[in-house]
Design an enzyme around this catalytic site. Structure first.
Site: not given
Lengths: 485, 485, 485, 485
Positions: B16, B42, B121-122, B262
């Protein structure tokens, strides 16, 4: 409602890619993959025609990327057979902003002896004159494409076979043409006498392939056999293999040098040379011709990358990614908001601030067309705190429009048509600006002596204004060639 | 019919990105641009909620890229107001292959004191237990998302204000969360006590911005102010500016080290460090730790590029583009043909034969997950005639799944979970294979002493198996942590 | 952008139809057919939920006609199982012009003991009060529909089974409700104590069916068993068949008399009476109550047809098709041109000039709501050269809005709310205008003594202003009932 | 994937409607309305071409109903100008099930003296011979439509003006044609010498209208002026009004009698007669020719309605709606479920059980083609408990295919081609079956003496097998006319 181009890409644009396969089951699937690998040659639309004895000729044309259309099983099932050709297109001069699906190739014609489909990369410089003549005699055009002339000329030929009719037709045509065509039994490839646009032959199992570039042979695992020669026509069938003809008067070849600079993919091989290696070599020549003291060599991604690597290698100045490209960027927007329209290149590129700040930057780009993008990039780089900005351009100044299948702005929109290098440097607002010389470019493509000015080895009209075929439609509309000025 | 992924991308996937704006006219337009810049976090779907006093809360959720949906004037007009938040998502563990539009965030809830929207996000590691409990008490869930718990916990809180309810709710939640939320008057940002996922604060004119990464501040021209601290909640309003709270018990922070490797974009800045520079530094460390004699350093594009530049710089071996990426490749296919399904990585990558042939090649990639792509790349490189192939990997072996908002295969699908480095080398069939050490990675992110094993500075559970928060839902389902083994 | 209604249909509109099936393979297919047959009860959107042990609950909701969505194999395959319910809807008072797909039923809730879906025909008159209360206690609403209350009340019940929770919930609810619901094992049907809206039980092979009307039993070849009684709840399972409960306090039934006049299809059977025959009988009563000398009896198609046949039969005046309906007319237009917007009823109806010219015409229509369409029709008839125009209306004057699941204009928009019959005649500009009396209407539905004013046999609030259930939400907003005036 | 027709409509199908307007601003809007009123003549697709001096010729073609496409402002804005023509089509014999958008009319051709568009109702019986000849001479066909011949014949004419070229072309053409065409300045109408298909002239304000039927004049408020005569060509311009020519050799007219029976709308006027009144008269003749004792006269909706009214009137047997039509039924389904495919006529019609049960029913239908639908209706009626079923058919037995623009099954599929009336009665399983006689039909259309067998007043080939124009393409393919048998 035409889709909007929110940022001015500010590049010359190759207008087409062609691909054909014979002798492989489900040939259209291979054509789809080939066109996907040629997508950089045209992103607006694509089409495939296939032939199967049971269903006859079948055709599909779609706007948008190959991968969004010609990957679907439900569509590909409608294109059966072991013989198929395809085409990707950008847009033609005539129809900009109003392209209709009927302008999308391949074009198909039903003749007395059967049907034929053709896909054309290039541009016919006497298309308007031919069209007027054909209409006068009762032909009805369905598209605004210059390429449709070919199929009408074929329809009117008195020859008994389709290949003979194609020879008749192409002898009437001026300009650049790499054509892939098909009848019910044969795959056909033709290159104009100058060989302006590329066309290569490949082999895979029992099948044969024609493609604009070798990178599209790789994707389907086909072996590169050879280039179709300038002025050559090949007829390919599973029974007789490749038959070669030379139906045109012989001329010295003039391959488009800009294919090396920008149009072709770096993993393609043109005239026996790696495109990537040629571009790296351009960077090396450029570093020799126009050295400058600096801290970092940055490409304008992605087309400037190989030349930047070469420049860095030759100059010893470190190479770094000062500009980052958004991977999720496409080309056009439908019905965009005002803000999107104004975003320009920021939607696509971002400066790597931490890397740039305080440094003297050499930016390597492939070309300067209108200069609009170059100005924006310079601005972004300086905003990010660069100490100096030096532009190095991997092609000579683009001062003349192309009439052989490339989308170029009108001459007065080309920065180099009315500015000297110094004026351009001031206009772009950079610390220095240098273009590779025409001789340097010729050396990079392997002509160690540089350009043979009496008999140039390539078509370099966009730099030199020397058009190897007079653009007769354009001249009739008032375009002044260099000679005429 | 779920879209098909024809090639196994074989990467860990950030799930996300979040973005929010307050105090700017047409805030949703800025959110759309921010989400476009965060698209790498995402690609499956995106959503925006905006608030305007006249129209109230408005929401739009769409599958596909931001640029294909949230650029259209007709859609953006439905999202008026000076306060908006948005979310891009990949997919959550729960709903893979069957994601519905109702799983797309932001989630919205109408409470007695007004509405609120949240984007997360998570990953909440006790989400299933919380969901069971909430359903027991009469909550009705609309999605399969773990994040929906937060809004139901808020709905059931007895607190009088939405921020207080959010504190109540987030104190019940375990795992990783960087949350951007909004009420009718406030933009809210929260990071979990460990600060696993990033969240930054920006400023533009009179407006404020919250974003997963700094690269999304750049696209709208916002200035980077600071990171939201681990365990911090900020309430932002035009009147009071940024108010800061620390509602959670203090813990040492454990930022995700893979964001450096990354997930994040190279032009972002994390913890004061350029992501690009960190990755280049990883390449340098790797060249020191695992040198090898060779002719060319090639990145696996595009994520391996900065480390390859660093490796080349440190080793003195020339850098070159041995693998070329097709720019027109997307992620998924709808109803693909058999052939597309089987093409795999060839749709996306092609080897630059002319450059590779006969050379000893060092391939620099960011990570090895299942190894499927690495095997295919090795095969392509050898087919093209490379003399030797040496893999250098810019992260340690990925041996453990992530439960904090990253899409990882099950443990037994991770190559490094059951193979030693030598076994992996043999499995991949390369001449050598080396991963950077965990200490080397810590050095590259600036921890000169390497990893503090007693109190690691980052979350590196995917490499070490040391989970800073016990994944309680997974443990209940039988997952065995390293400690338990 | 809400679709436009170019002509004012000027009818009261039934808001919903419900249908459910248990015990038949591919139950969703039968539901789709049933909903197609109930399309006249709601054209805006439809939804189906099915349950299969393997896939669990599956749901699909679509805007538009059933036949355009729920006939596609690719959609119906996603709705497996032998248990399914469905819903068609027009629109609810709350969300006119901004209906979202999340307002489309059936609604689904996951409870501690499993999931349940419900589809509701009717209207809950205390929905707003209930919603406020539920939000206060932590429920999160997803739609603007009054019906969503039911599922939240169920979620909060302490009962151990879903049917018991449904009883709990429906005892809190006021107004009209014919509900079709499902758990993993049972099909459930409930009618409110007054039985305002219809609901019937059918049998087909080993399966059972619940439907708003009998015409939807016919389409799937099901046999009509009986009506669900006012105040009855049935639980249906293949094992136990139909179990009947009466969870509500007993009240005298008050079925909506307008279902006989207009809402139901003429081929349905309501309360043991053919709807077609009732309407024909209304025409007969009307001819007795309000005779007039004329040359031709014409229906306003299609709803006026049975009454016109009855009027012609009783009066001896010939019956003829003076107005022709365009078969290709739908209800709404997306983004219509100005001209379409202004066309009104001419898009749908045309006068049969040759038949009308010079004749004295009796036009039989089912009702007069705002009078807008009646005026246009009168104009068309006179333009075509009719000598006289006499309107005969198959219902009493519609003077009061309905709050039990029918879309009615606000009271002051109803012509009969502020005009006498004579004033309406003058306003419409016709030679005569007569409505059937309330007693005549009761006689036509079989009450030979007419209306029992002390204890009316039907709900006729739209004519009488006597509301059998106080519309409490509306009263709170200031609506004045007749008693209050 | 061709859309499916789940129920066999079992009717002869008119294949086209044409409409044109000159002299009105936004002419295309009027054409769209006219085509909507002509939708019964073709539901598969529609097209409009407009001309405006600024934008030139513009064209749009769409599959589906007029009301779903040509009502949208965004489309209609692309069709500016005060001159436009349009076409609705069912499908042509050649392309059934594989119609492409390129088969949708109007067809457009660019000639030396400018462009022209044509829309054609009818069928060219020598189209295949003409096509072969034209291809032989170099014409390239774009569609599989017989009508495209006309535009190619025009392209090849040596005449200097488009109207003269059209005369040249139409003199080469055999069969039935009512053509509406346009140049940049003129609206053109032509009817073949026999006048098989209708074409009428209307006037509205300063503008002129051509239409297949008068009902389409009504919808735009145009006044009916007169029919275009058989063999007449009209050129219409704002300056010169209507100029009339008779370019063909004179022949006695043979208007299609089936237009009266079924094709035309009941509110149209053909040859000075109300279509509705003619059909009612057919019912009267039928009641005289084939009386039967019964309880109820029921139409098969909607086409049997006027004849049923006439039958009831003449016989004194009450008229009633024994079969109810679903208003929400369209013609085709995309990718339908098995069940939908098998539903047949039940999707569209339901029996009014309560009315039918125990009664002797006379069913009045317009025609019997293959008998498939008639059998299903008989079955539904008997299932509902009818005591007797008597079919009365408002046309003579349909024993021969039409080659003049009507979609008919092959001869051997026509029930009446190989069965006597008694055999058909037994096959359909009804108590009696009677067709109106050919003389009765002629009397109903006003020929008091009945059919003039030596020189029939109408084309009645579908009943009599007497083809007024030899169907030469079909004969070449082996079709045997009555004379040849």
């Amino acid at each position: 409602m035409p889709p909007a181009h929110p940022f001015d890409d500010d590049k010359l644009k190759e207008e087409c890619g062609v691909f054909g396969v014979i002798g492989l089951a489900d040939a259209a699937n291979f054509v789809a993959l080939g066109l996907h690998a040629l997508q950089h040659r045209g992103q607006e639309a694509g089409g495939i025609v296939s032939y199967d004895p049971v269903t006859g000729f079948q055709s599909a044309r779609r706007f948008g990327y190959v991968r969004d259309n010609f990957t679907k099983a439900s569509l590909m099932e409608t294109l059966p057979g072991s013989l198929a050709i395809g085409h990707v297109r950008y847009s033609t001069a005539g129809s900009k902003g109003q392209t209709a699906i009927r302008d999308v190739q391949p074009f198909f014609g039903e003749f007395a002896m059967g049907g034929a489909a053709i896909a054309h990369n290039g541009n016919i410089t006497n298309a308007e004159a031919l069209r007027r003549e054909l209409i006068q005699h009762g032909s009805i055009f369905q598209s605004s494409s210059d390429s449709e002339c070919i199929i009408h000329l074929m329809a009117r030929s008195f020859q008994k076979t389709i290949p003979e009719r194609m020879k008749d037709a192409l002898r009437r045509v001026e300009g650049a043409f790499s054509v892939v065509a098909m009848t019910r039994t044969k795959l056909i490839g033709v290159r104009d006498p100058l060989g302006v646009r590329p066309l290569v032959l490949g082999r895979i199992g029992d099948g044969w392939v024609l493609s604009s570039e070798t990178c599209a042979l790789d994707i389907i695992g086909a072996e590169f056999v050879r280039e179709i020669e300038p002025g050559e026509m090949v007829l390919i069938s599973p029974e007789k293999g490749v038959e070669s003809f030379h139906p045109f008067e012989h001329r010295s070849s003039r391959f488009c040098i800009f294919e090396h600079v920008y149009f072709s993919r770096p993993d393609s091989i043109l005239g026996g040379r790696s495109v990537y290696e040629t571009r790296r070599q351009i960077g090396i020549e450029l570093a020799r011709e126009a050295p400058v003291e600096a801290d970092l060599v940055c490409p304008v991604p992605d087309s400037g990358t190989p030349a930047a690597i070469g420049f860095s290698h030759e100059s010893g100045i470190p190479y770094g990614m000062g500009i980052i490209r958004n991977q999720y960027m496409g080309r056009t927007f439908i019905e965009p908001t005002e803000q999107i329209r104004n975003m320009g290149v920021r939607l696509k590129l971002n400066v790597n601030r931490a890397l740039i700040a305080g440094k003297r930057i050499i930016l390597v780009d492939d070309s300067v067309v209108r200069g609009t993008t170059s100005r924006k990039i310079r601005e972004m780089i300086l905003d990010a705190g660069a100490a100096e900005v030096h532009f190095r351009i991997a092609s000579p100044p683009t001062a003349w429009p192309c009439f052989y299948g490339v989308d170029t702005p009108q001459r007065d929109k080309l920065l180099a048509s009315h500015m000297s290098e110094d004026e351009m440097r001031d206009y772009l607002g950079v610390d220095s600006l240098k273009f590779i010389s025409l001789d340097g470019l010729y050396r990079a493509v392997g002509e160690v002596e540089g350009r043979n000015d009496r008999c140039p080895q390539y078509c370099d009209a966009c730099f030199s204004g020397e058009y190897p075929v007079a653009p007769s439609d354009m001249i009739q509309k008032g375009f002044q060639t260099k000679a005429a000025q």
